[in-house]
Write an enzyme that holds these catalytic residues in place. Structure first.
Site, PDB file in Angstrom:
ATOM      1  N   ASN A 290      30.217  44.000  47.895  1.00 22.31           N
ATOM      2  CA  ASN A 290      30.719  44.053  46.517  1.00 22.31           C
ATOM      3  C   ASN A 290      29.618  43.753  45.494  1.00 22.31           C
ATOM      4  OD1 ASN A 290      33.383  44.511  47.416  1.00 22.31           O
ATOM      5  ND2 ASN A 290      33.652  42.323  47.755  1.00 22.31           N
TER       6      ASN A 290
ATOM      7  N   HIS B 241      46.047  41.517  44.205  1.00 18.92           N
ATOM      8  CA  HIS B 241      45.339  40.781  45.252  1.00 18.92           C
ATOM      9  C   HIS B 241      46.180  39.648  45.841  1.00 18.92           C
ATOM     10  CE1 HIS B 241      41.944  38.230  46.787  1.00 18.92           C
ATOM     11  NE2 HIS B 241      41.470  39.420  47.092  1.00 18.92           N
TER      12      HIS B 241
ATOM     13  N   GLU C  74      45.424  44.634  37.720  1.00 18.47           N
ATOM     14  CA  GLU C  74      43.981  44.501  37.972  1.00 18.47           C
ATOM     15  C   GLU C  74      43.225  45.543  37.162  1.00 18.47           C
ATOM     16  OE1 GLU C  74      43.012  44.370  42.162  1.00 18.47           O
ATOM     17  OE2 GLU C  74      44.407  42.722  42.499  1.00 18.47           O
TER      18      GLU C  74
ATOM     19  N   SER D  56      41.350  46.515  44.127  1.00 21.33           N
ATOM     20  CA  SER D  56      40.328  46.163  45.110  1.00 21.33           C
ATOM     21  C   SER D  56      40.335  47.047  46.349  1.00 21.33           C
ATOM     22  CB  SER D  56      40.468  44.698  45.521  1.00 21.33           C
ATOM     23  OG  SER D  56      41.740  44.449  46.063  1.00 21.33           O
TER      24      SER D  56
ATOM     25  N   ASP E 293      43.446  40.716  36.387  1.00 18.95           N
ATOM     26  CA  ASP E 293      42.482  40.262  37.392  1.00 18.95           C
ATOM     27  C   ASP E 293      41.358  41.291  37.384  1.00 18.95           C
ATOM     28  OD1 ASP E 293      40.996  40.011  39.738  1.00 18.95           O
ATOM     29  OD2 ASP E 293      42.695  39.322  40.932  1.00 18.95           O
TER      30      ASP E 293
ATOM     31  N   HIS F 293      36.942  43.286  40.173  1.00 19.75           N
ATOM     32  CA  HIS F 293      36.079  44.437  40.475  1.00 19.75           C
ATOM     33  C   HIS F 293      35.658  45.226  39.233  1.00 19.75           C
ATOM     34  CE1 HIS F 293      36.412  44.039  44.833  1.00 19.75           C
ATOM     35  NE2 HIS F 293      37.639  43.624  44.586  1.00 19.75           N
TER      36      HIS F 293
ATOM     37  N   LYS G 290      31.193  39.260  43.001  1.00 21.76           N
ATOM     38  CA  LYS G 290      31.107  40.699  43.195  1.00 21.76           C
ATOM     39  C   LYS G 290      29.946  41.245  42.359  1.00 21.76           C
ATOM     40  CE  LYS G 290      35.487  40.450  45.188  1.00 21.76           C
ATOM     41  NZ  LYS G 290      36.831  39.949  44.991  1.00 21.76           N
TER      42      LYS G 290
HETATM   43  C1  LIG Z   1      37.786  39.136  45.557  1.00 14.18           C
HETATM   44  C2  LIG Z   1      39.000  39.087  44.714  1.00 14.18           C
HETATM   45  C3  LIG Z   1      39.578  37.873  44.342  1.00 14.18           C
HETATM   46  C4  LIG Z   1      39.078  36.574  44.883  1.00 14.18           C
HETATM   47  O1  LIG Z   1      37.832  36.246  44.386  1.00 14.18           O
HETATM   48  P1  LIG Z   1      36.849  35.307  45.250  1.00 14.18           P
HETATM   49  O2  LIG Z   1      35.915  34.761  44.255  1.00 14.18           O
HETATM   50  O3  LIG Z   1      36.211  36.190  46.256  1.00 14.18           O
HETATM   51  O4  LIG Z   1      37.722  34.255  45.878  1.00 14.18           O
HETATM   52  C5  LIG Z   1      40.651  37.911  43.491  1.00 14.18           C
HETATM   53  N1  LIG Z   1      41.161  39.070  43.054  1.00 14.18           N
HETATM   54  C6  LIG Z   1      40.647  40.256  43.411  1.00 14.18           C
HETATM   55  C7  LIG Z   1      41.246  41.516  42.889  1.00 14.18           C
HETATM   56  C8  LIG Z   1      39.566  40.303  44.270  1.00 14.18           C
HETATM   57  O5  LIG Z   1      39.066  41.481  44.664  1.00 14.18           O
END
Ligand SMILES: *Cc1c(COP(=O)(O)O)cnc(C)c1O
Length: 419
Positions: A46, A134, A179, A183, A226, A229, A268
């Site tokens: 990522n 997620h 989101e 993801s 969220d 990404h 990421k």
């Molecule tokens: C990776 C991810 C998370 C969690 O983040 P981390 O810092 O890896 O714990 C939360 N939401 C989405 C959409 C993600 O892809």
């Protein structure tokens, strides 16, 4: 034997070809990783911009380490919060035009804590979220005993239906969530439409004058995104969904989307680790005081905060983002020319649906034999019968890496996918 369910679960996963195993990486250099003495082109990271290896980001880490040591050594509410944490929060606030922000050790913790904050024991929230959100968010909502309603992926009519059914007692505590970039699919959340839906729901409200009309909200639901990404990748300055040109936010109305709460991660595109939540001052103050993930957890290191700030400066400058977007266009064009069908996505996440876990694993293995590391993503991470290869592109890939991937895919697809 105690806790027999542990072994039972593993056996079941093995039988269903769903056992997850970890493979230690021994070298991570540019777009190459070494595993079991073999080098692979990495299409599973990522680190979309390659910033985890950027020399100036590493330099900032080093400076942070020498100034503050390797650990923050305490919770943020004791002595773990440094001037570097404060500076990073302040950069985030001005980048996102939000009054307040706070840092978490992971996105998982941030989402979980957020759900808990919005849905305290005595006053559960009504959360309407995209079905593909997620696990950290879904689990957070479940653990917080929120009333959770999931709408079909990007289906606004379904989201609206759920919003219209908010029980009157929850009118003041409802949240819409999606989101920025999904993801596991790589497509965008329809933030403009959700933002519009949220304000329309509020504007149509007159249940105060008409107590029989319980179908409308007196107060606008909050919209949460969220942006794990999208942060670092999308937007004029790379700051994600809150930074999109108005044209992309809303085709028709030219009104900027109103996002009340933005969650972003640093692990990421930013290339460091940790996460943040940006929102209203009262939300952040409440969480600083009440989020157990924050109060009872060691803060991210000051060095990480400092490196993250450097990374954000590079993101804004845009060089790596441009490279990434060139790679995405190249990959999509080459796949199109070869008749390789991908899921619809303009993001760094590109998926090839294989349809069953065995074929997905077989294809992933075949690609590994050809020197390409492309993971199979299986149910329950993705819906049943949509087991897939999830390809992530990065600014670290050269054009010839992208071509090699497309060549390998056209060799493997006829071997592994039998329709
Ligand atoms: C990776 C991810 C998370 C969690 O983040 P981390 O810092 O890896 O714990 C939360 N939401 C989405 C959409 C993600 O892809």
């Amino acid at each position: 034997m105690s806790f027999e369910h542990l072994a039972r679960d593993i056996d079941k996963r093995k039988a269903e070809h769903l056992l997850r195993v970890r493979t230690p990486v021994t070298i991570n250099q540019g777009a190459l990783i070494q595993i079991n003495d073999t080098f692979y082109l990495n299409f599973a990271s990522n680190d979309y911009l390659g910033l985890s290896q950027d020399i100036s980001v590493l330099q900032s880490y080093t400076e942070g380490l020498s100034e503050f040591g390797a650990s923050s050594s305490a919770s943020s509410v004791l002595s773990g919060y440094s001037i570097e944490h404060e500076k990073l929060e302040s950069v985030l606030c001005s980048a996102l035009n939000k009054p307040a922000a706070m840092l978490f050790t992971s996105g998982f913790a941030a989402n979980h804590a957020l759900c808990q904050a919005l849905s305290p024991d005595n006053s559960p929230a009504y959360i309407v979220c995209d079905k593909y959100m997620h696990a950290s968010f879904i689990q957070g909502a479940i653990d917080a005993s929120a009333m959770l309603k999931r709408f079909k992926h990007n289906n606004m009519a379904h989201a609206q239906m759920h919003l219209e059914n908010v029980p009157p007692a929850m009118h003041n505590n409802s949240l819409l969530a999606t989101e920025g970039v999904f993801s596991m699919d790589g497509d965008y959340g329809d933030i403009a439409a959700l933002s519009k839906l949220a304000s329309q729901t509020a504007h149509s409200a007159d249940h105060l004058n008409n107590p029989l009309n319980s179908k409308s909200l007196a107060i606008k639901p909050w919209l949460m995104v969220d942006d794990a990404h999208a942060f670092g990748v999308l937007g004029t300055n790379g700051y994600g969904s809150l930074d999109l040109p108005i044209a992309r936010q809303s085709e028709a109305k030219n009104t900027p989307a109103n996002i009340d709460i933005l969650m972003g991660t640093f692990g990421k595109a930013v290339g460091t680790s940790g996460a943040f939540i940006a929102g209203s001052k009262s939300l952040i103050d409440y969480m600083v005081n009440n989020a157990k993930h924050y109060v009872y957890s060691t803060a991210i290191s000051a060095a990480t905060a400092k490196a993250t700030r450097q990374s954000l400066a590079l993101i804004k400058a845009g060089q790596q983002r441009e490279r990434l977007h060139q790679n995405i266009s190249l990959f999509k064009r080459l796949c199109d020319e070869r008749g390789i069908e991908l899921m619809a996505s303009d993001s760094a996440i590109q998926c090839l649906v294989v349809g069953c876990p065995v074929a997905a694993l077989e294809m992933s293995q075949r690609l590994a034999d050809l020197g390409l590391w492309v993971p199979a993503i299986r149910t329950p991470t993705v819906p049943k019968n949509t087991d897939r290869l999830r390809i992530t592109l990065s600014a670290l890939h050269q054009s010839k890496d992208v071509s090699a991937l497309v060549d390998a895919l056209s060799i493997c697809i006829p071997e592994c996918i039998h329709t």
